[in-house]
Each structure stands twice: as structure tokens, then as C-alpha cells.
Design a protein around this motif. Structure first.
Motif, PDB file in Angstrom:
ATOM      1  N   GLY A 194     -16.479  58.148  57.475  1.00 58.22           N
ATOM      2  CA  GLY A 194     -16.011  58.039  56.095  1.00 58.22           C
ATOM      3  C   GLY A 194     -15.265  56.755  55.761  1.00 58.22           C
ATOM      4  N   ILE A 195     -15.209  55.821  56.684  1.00 59.43           N
ATOM      5  CA  ILE A 195     -14.502  54.556  56.439  1.00 59.43           C
ATOM      6  C   ILE A 195     -15.534  53.477  56.142  1.00 59.43           C
ATOM      7  CG2 ILE A 195     -13.013  52.795  57.456  1.00 59.43           C
ATOM      8  CD1 ILE A 195     -11.887  55.006  59.263  1.00 59.43           C
ATOM      9  N   ASN A 196     -15.325  52.753  55.064  1.00 57.22           N
ATOM     10  CA  ASN A 196     -16.217  51.651  54.708  1.00 57.22           C
ATOM     11  C   ASN A 196     -15.814  50.428  55.544  1.00 57.22           C
ATOM     12  OD1 ASN A 196     -17.872  49.798  53.516  1.00 57.22           O
ATOM     13  ND2 ASN A 196     -17.443  50.462  51.424  1.00 57.22           N
ATOM     14  N   ILE A 197     -16.395  50.321  56.729  1.00 55.99           N
ATOM     15  CA  ILE A 197     -16.001  49.296  57.692  1.00 55.99           C
ATOM     16  C   ILE A 197     -16.289  47.897  57.163  1.00 55.99           C
ATOM     17  CG2 ILE A 197     -16.437  48.396  60.008  1.00 55.99           C
ATOM     18  CD1 ILE A 197     -16.988  51.261  60.866  1.00 55.99           C
ATOM     19  N   ASN A 198     -17.414  47.702  56.501  1.00 61.40           N
ATOM     20  CA  ASN A 198     -17.732  46.380  55.967  1.00 61.40           C
ATOM     21  C   ASN A 198     -16.691  45.939  54.934  1.00 61.40           C
ATOM     22  OD1 ASN A 198     -19.999  45.968  57.507  1.00 61.40           O
ATOM     23  ND2 ASN A 198     -21.417  46.740  55.951  1.00 61.40           N
ATOM     24  N   LEU A 199     -16.294  46.844  54.079  1.00 59.16           N
ATOM     25  CA  LEU A 199     -15.314  46.497  53.048  1.00 59.16           C
ATOM     26  C   LEU A 199     -13.969  46.142  53.675  1.00 59.16           C
ATOM     27  CD1 LEU A 199     -14.523  46.285  50.071  1.00 59.16           C
ATOM     28  CD2 LEU A 199     -13.942  48.708  50.159  1.00 59.16           C
ATOM     29  N   TRP A 200     -13.476  46.980  54.559  1.00 57.82           N
ATOM     30  CA  TRP A 200     -12.167  46.721  55.164  1.00 57.82           C
ATOM     31  C   TRP A 200     -12.196  45.511  56.091  1.00 57.82           C
ATOM     32  CZ3 TRP A 200      -7.975  48.283  53.083  1.00 57.82           C
ATOM     33  CH2 TRP A 200      -7.967  49.443  52.324  1.00 57.82           C
ATOM     34  N   GLY A 201     -13.276  45.358  56.835  1.00 52.59           N
ATOM     35  CA  GLY A 201     -13.404  44.176  57.684  1.00 52.59           C
ATOM     36  C   GLY A 201     -13.465  42.898  56.862  1.00 52.59           C
ATOM     37  N   GLY A 202     -14.186  42.939  55.742  1.00 53.12           N
ATOM     38  CA  GLY A 202     -14.268  41.776  54.860  1.00 53.12           C
ATOM     39  C   GLY A 202     -12.925  41.420  54.247  1.00 53.12           C
ATOM     40  N   ALA A 245     -25.064  57.504  54.257  1.00 54.46           N
ATOM     41  CA  ALA A 245     -25.401  57.645  55.679  1.00 54.46           C
ATOM     42  C   ALA A 245     -24.553  56.700  56.524  1.00 54.46           C
ATOM     43  CB  ALA A 245     -26.882  57.367  55.894  1.00 54.46           C
ATOM     44  N   GLY A 246     -24.346  55.482  56.010  1.00 56.32           N
ATOM     45  CA  GLY A 246     -23.497  54.526  56.722  1.00 56.32           C
ATOM     46  C   GLY A 246     -22.052  54.978  56.776  1.00 56.32           C
ATOM     47  N   LEU A 247     -21.569  55.567  55.687  1.00 53.52           N
ATOM     48  CA  LEU A 247     -20.204  56.095  55.684  1.00 53.52           C
ATOM     49  C   LEU A 247     -20.056  57.282  56.633  1.00 53.52           C
ATOM     50  CD1 LEU A 247     -19.283  55.929  51.880  1.00 53.52           C
ATOM     51  CD2 LEU A 247     -18.393  54.509  53.732  1.00 53.52           C
ATOM     52  N   ASP A 248     -21.092  58.104  56.712  1.00 55.13           N
ATOM     53  CA  ASP A 248     -21.043  59.249  57.634  1.00 55.13           C
ATOM     54  C   ASP A 248     -20.981  58.786  59.091  1.00 55.13           C
ATOM     55  OD1 ASP A 248     -21.090  60.951  55.483  1.00 55.13           O
ATOM     56  OD2 ASP A 248     -23.267  61.304  55.592  1.00 55.13           O
ATOM     57  N   LYS A 249     -21.702  57.705  59.425  1.00 53.59           N
ATOM     58  CA  LYS A 249     -21.668  57.173  60.790  1.00 53.59           C
ATOM     59  C   LYS A 249     -20.291  56.634  61.148  1.00 53.59           C
ATOM     60  CE  LYS A 249     -26.426  55.545  61.164  1.00 53.59           C
ATOM     61  NZ  LYS A 249     -27.256  54.340  61.343  1.00 53.59           N
ATOM     62  N   ALA A 250     -19.549  56.142  60.158  1.00 49.77           N
ATOM     63  CA  ALA A 250     -18.242  55.515  60.408  1.00 49.77           C
ATOM     64  C   ALA A 250     -17.088  56.440  60.060  1.00 49.77           C
ATOM     65  CB  ALA A 250     -18.132  54.229  59.608  1.00 49.77           C
TER      66      ALA A 250
END
Length: 91
Positions: A47-55, A40-45
């Protein structure tokens, strides 16, 4: 006349504090991105894992700050007090 002695600023360098903060927050975001990401979190973004890339970006920035502080330390010139024969300025 002798050259003024230069002393490293050491832990008072703000770049070390910033590096530590970026690395700590980067680790937290990377762990959140790897372990606690839902579909659900990936669908909101989109398909980008924002937490992973931001980290990962924050980890890289923290490492760059630490390397910058280590390789180009701030030096503070230390001057010795002038030898004043009159004693002016002494308490």
C-alpha cells in the motif's frame, strides 16, 4: 607578505553534478509515482507508493546538495609564482 587569493571551484564541484542527478531521477520517479501507479503495484508494496516517496526523497536530497554547494563553496588557494632572479625552472 600578502594573503593567498582564493578562487571558487565552480562547476568542477562534484556536489552540483550529484544534485543534478538526484533532481532528474527524483522528478522521473515522482511523475511515475503520481501518474503511472496501479493498484497492483500498490498491493505489491503493502500500500505504499514507493516511486512517489522515493522521488520526493531524491528531490529533497538533490536540493540539499545544491544548497550545500551554493552556501559552502569549495575554495582553492591560488598562489602567484615566485619571482626567481636566476631563471631556474623556465623552459
Amino acid at each position: 607578505m600578502s594573503e593567498p587569493v582564493k578562487k571558487r571551484a565552480g562547476l568542477f564541484d562534484l556536489r552540483y553534478v550529484l544534485a543534478l542527478l538526484f533532481v532528474v531521477y527524483g522528478v522521473v520517479l515522482t511523475v511515475m509515482g503520481i501518474a503511472f501507479t496501479s493498484q497492483a503495484g500498490l498491493d505489491k508494496a503493502a500500500g505504499i507508493n514507493i516511486n512517489l516517496w522515493g522521488g520526493i526523497v531524491m528531490l529533497v536530497v538533490g536540493i540539499v546538495f545544491a544548497l550545500w554547494a551554493r552556501l559552502r563553496p569549495i575554495t582553492v588557494p591560488v598562489t602567484e609564482p615566485a619571482d626567481d632572479a636566476t631563471g631556474a625552472g623556465e623552459s
